[in-house]
Write a protein that holds these residues in place. Structure first.
Motif, PDB file in Angstrom:
ATOM      1  N   ALA A  83       0.704  -1.342  -0.304  1.00 26.92           N
ATOM      2  CA  ALA A  83      -0.320   0.281   0.170  1.00 26.92           C
ATOM      3  C   ALA A  83       0.892   1.107   0.457  1.00 26.92           C
ATOM      4  O   ALA A  83       0.560   2.521  -0.470  1.00 26.92           O
ATOM      5  N   LEU A  84       1.845   1.277   0.786  1.00 24.11           N
ATOM      6  CA  LEU A  84       3.148   2.259   0.873  1.00 24.11           C
ATOM      7  C   LEU A  84       3.458   2.094  -0.244  1.00 24.11           C
ATOM      8  O   LEU A  84       3.899   3.717  -1.152  1.00 24.11           O
ATOM      9  N   GLU A  85       4.143   1.347  -0.936  1.00 22.88           N
ATOM     10  CA  GLU A  85       4.236   1.568  -2.875  1.00 22.88           C
ATOM     11  C   GLU A  85       3.455   1.960  -3.789  1.00 22.88           C
ATOM     12  O   GLU A  85       4.068   3.045  -4.536  1.00 22.88           O
ATOM     13  N   THR A  86       1.957   1.428  -4.002  1.00 24.49           N
ATOM     14  CA  THR A  86       1.491   2.656  -4.294  1.00 24.49           C
ATOM     15  C   THR A  86       0.752   3.602  -4.315  1.00 24.49           C
ATOM     16  O   THR A  86       1.189   4.782  -4.908  1.00 24.49           O
ATOM     17  N   LYS A  87       0.480   4.722  -3.016  1.00 26.49           N
ATOM     18  CA  LYS A  87       0.418   4.984  -2.906  1.00 26.49           C
ATOM     19  C   LYS A  87       2.270   6.569  -3.252  1.00 26.49           C
ATOM     20  O   LYS A  87       1.401   7.338  -3.678  1.00 26.49           O
ATOM     21  N   ARG A  88       3.107   5.622  -2.894  1.00 33.73           N
ATOM     22  CA  ARG A  88       4.104   6.454  -3.359  1.00 33.73           C
ATOM     23  C   ARG A  88       4.106   6.570  -4.778  1.00 33.73           C
ATOM     24  O   ARG A  88       4.059   7.448  -5.331  1.00 33.73           O
ATOM     25  N   GLN A  89       4.068   5.624  -6.075  1.00 33.50           N
ATOM     26  CA  GLN A  89       3.246   5.830  -7.082  1.00 33.50           C
ATOM     27  C   GLN A  89       2.605   6.158  -7.492  1.00 33.50           C
ATOM     28  O   GLN A  89       2.763   6.909  -8.386  1.00 33.50           O
ATOM     29  N   LEU A  90       1.592   6.620  -6.647  1.00 35.09           N
ATOM     30  CA  LEU A  90       0.427   7.373  -6.917  1.00 35.09           C
ATOM     31  C   LEU A  90       0.472   8.971  -6.916  1.00 35.09           C
ATOM     32  O   LEU A  90       0.153   9.749  -7.433  1.00 35.09           O
ATOM     33  N   GLU A  91       1.739   9.348  -6.259  1.00 34.25           N
ATOM     34  CA  GLU A  91       1.846  10.649  -5.317  1.00 34.25           C
ATOM     35  C   GLU A  91       3.103  10.888  -6.738  1.00 34.25           C
ATOM     36  O   GLU A  91       2.850  11.682  -7.136  1.00 34.25           O
ATOM     37  N   VAL A  92       3.893  10.610  -7.616  1.00 30.41           N
ATOM     38  CA  VAL A  92       4.756  10.206  -8.636  1.00 30.41           C
ATOM     39  C   VAL A  92       3.799  10.578  -9.347  1.00 30.41           C
ATOM     40  O   VAL A  92       3.687  11.899 -10.254  1.00 30.41           O
ATOM     41  N   GLN A  93       3.394   9.878  -9.773  1.00 33.20           N
ATOM     42  CA  GLN A  93       1.737  10.457 -10.698  1.00 33.20           C
ATOM     43  C   GLN A  93       1.004  11.906 -10.807  1.00 33.20           C
ATOM     44  O   GLN A  93       0.809  12.485 -11.873  1.00 33.20           O
ATOM     45  N   LEU A  94       1.053  11.841  -9.885  1.00 34.36           N
ATOM     46  CA  LEU A  94       0.333  13.369  -9.351  1.00 34.36           C
ATOM     47  C   LEU A  94       0.698  13.923  -9.522  1.00 34.36           C
ATOM     48  O   LEU A  94       0.482  15.057 -10.254  1.00 34.36           O
ATOM     49  N   GLU A  95       2.186  13.761  -8.646  1.00 30.10           N
ATOM     50  CA  GLU A  95       2.685  15.138  -9.055  1.00 30.10           C
ATOM     51  C   GLU A  95       3.373  14.783 -10.728  1.00 30.10           C
ATOM     52  O   GLU A  95       3.150  16.485 -11.406  1.00 30.10           O
ATOM     53  N   ARG A  96       3.342  13.908 -10.901  1.00 30.52           N
ATOM     54  CA  ARG A  96       3.676  14.485 -13.219  1.00 30.52           C
ATOM     55  C   ARG A  96       2.389  14.399 -14.205  1.00 30.52           C
ATOM     56  O   ARG A  96       2.233  15.592 -14.365  1.00 30.52           O
ATOM     57  N   ALA A  97       1.370  14.503 -13.485  1.00 30.98           N
ATOM     58  CA  ALA A  97      -0.401  14.993 -13.581  1.00 30.98           C
ATOM     59  C   ALA A  97      -0.295  16.512 -13.670  1.00 30.98           C
ATOM     60  O   ALA A  97      -0.289  17.615 -14.488  1.00 30.98           O
ATOM     61  N   ALA A  98       0.251  16.832 -12.320  1.00 31.36           N
ATOM     62  CA  ALA A  98       0.392  18.569 -11.886  1.00 31.36           C
ATOM     63  C   ALA A  98       1.111  19.106 -12.267  1.00 31.36           C
ATOM     64  O   ALA A  98       0.925  19.983 -13.290  1.00 31.36           O
ATOM     65  N   ASP A  99       2.261  18.549 -13.427  1.00 27.19           N
ATOM     66  CA  ASP A  99       3.239  19.199 -14.173  1.00 27.19           C
ATOM     67  C   ASP A  99       3.234  19.332 -15.640  1.00 27.19           C
ATOM     68  O   ASP A  99       2.961  20.259 -16.581  1.00 27.19           O
ATOM     69  N   ARG A 100       2.008  18.341 -15.815  1.00 29.24           N
ATOM     70  CA  ARG A 100       1.641  18.642 -16.894  1.00 29.24           C
ATOM     71  C   ARG A 100       0.515  19.956 -17.412  1.00 29.24           C
ATOM     72  O   ARG A 100       0.105  20.202 -18.613  1.00 29.24           O
ATOM     73  N   ILE A 101      -0.376  19.233 -16.414  1.00 28.10           N
ATOM     74  CA  ILE A 101      -1.237  20.506 -16.132  1.00 28.10           C
ATOM     75  C   ILE A 101      -0.957  21.660 -16.750  1.00 28.10           C
ATOM     76  O   ILE A 101      -1.054  23.347 -16.415  1.00 28.10           O
ATOM     77  N   VAL A 102      -0.356  22.657 -15.872  1.00 24.36           N
ATOM     78  CA  VAL A 102       0.726  23.574 -15.100  1.00 24.36           C
ATOM     79  C   VAL A 102       1.518  23.354 -16.879  1.00 24.36           C
ATOM     80  O   VAL A 102       1.362  24.931 -17.255  1.00 24.36           O
ATOM     81  N   HIS A 103       2.678  22.438 -17.488  1.00 21.49           N
ATOM     82  CA  HIS A 103       2.909  22.412 -19.144  1.00 21.49           C
ATOM     83  C   HIS A 103       1.343  23.348 -19.730  1.00 21.49           C
ATOM     84  O   HIS A 103       1.716  23.836 -20.451  1.00 21.49           O
ATOM     85  N   ALA A 104       0.379  22.970 -20.276  1.00 21.09           N
ATOM     86  CA  ALA A 104      -0.361  22.913 -20.526  1.00 21.09           C
ATOM     87  C   ALA A 104      -1.032  23.805 -20.774  1.00 21.09           C
ATOM     88  O   ALA A 104      -1.923  24.863 -21.356  1.00 21.09           O
ATOM     89  N   GLU A 105      -1.327  24.683 -19.140  1.00 24.62           N
ATOM     90  CA  GLU A 105      -1.912  25.876 -18.871  1.00 24.62           C
ATOM     91  C   GLU A 105      -0.502  27.097 -19.492  1.00 24.62           C
ATOM     92  O   GLU A 105      -0.679  27.815 -20.478  1.00 24.62           O
ATOM     93  N   HIS A 106       0.775  26.027 -19.537  1.00 27.96           N
ATOM     94  CA  HIS A 106       1.292  27.512 -20.042  1.00 27.96           C
ATOM     95  C   HIS A 106       1.129  27.193 -21.480  1.00 27.96           C
ATOM     96  O   HIS A 106       1.452  28.372 -22.460  1.00 27.96           O
TER      97      HIS A 106
END
Length: 153
Positions: A83-106
């Protein structure tokens, strides 16, 4: 004198008889005491064996329960780690998704007006290009994601 001797003989005989009866009674009581002592020793041995058997069974049951709980604890630890590994992976995916949103806004803010429709949003072809540029970013998810326009093919 004869009466005295007769009384003395009677008393002696009576004393001997009483001593003999007493000795026999003591002998019987001693035998009964030994039998009771053997019975007590035997009963104590039986009790010790039963107690040992009960303790052995309870110890075995306790060890079985300890083993079961240890396995359950190990399983819970593995599940927690997963569960911790899944959480870590989801946090990474969330961070990448946030980066993509920022990139899209730019990209949206820097997009030329000719690529936008009358509402200020990207035109259909520009939207497709924007989506593809976001998905081509250097992320593991980009390799696994297929744009919706290509999913139906």
């Amino acid at each position: 004198r004869a009466a005295r001797t007769e009384i003395l003989n009677f008393c002696t005989t009576e004393r001997d008889r009483l001593e003999n009866e007493t000795a026999q009674a003591l002998s019987r009581h001693a035998e009964q005491y030994l039998i009771l002592q053997e019975d007590i020793l035997s009963a104590n041995a039986d009790i010790e064996q039963r107690v040992d058997a009960i303790c052995t069974i309870r110890l075995h049951n306790a060890n079985t329960e300890i083993n079961r709980l240890t396995l359950a604890l190990d399983q819970a630890k593995r599940e927690r780690e997963s569960a911790l590994e899944t959480k870590r992976q989801l946090e990474v995916q969330l961070e990448r998704a946030a980066d993509r949103i920022v990139h899209a806004e730019h990209i949206l803010h820097t997009m030329s007006p000719s690529k936008k429709n009358k509402n200020g949003l990207p035109s259909s072809s520009s939207s497709q290009q924007l989506l593809e540029s976001l998905l081509v970013q250097d992320t593991p998810e980009a390799d696994q994601f297929t744009p919706r326009s290509q999913q139906h093919n």
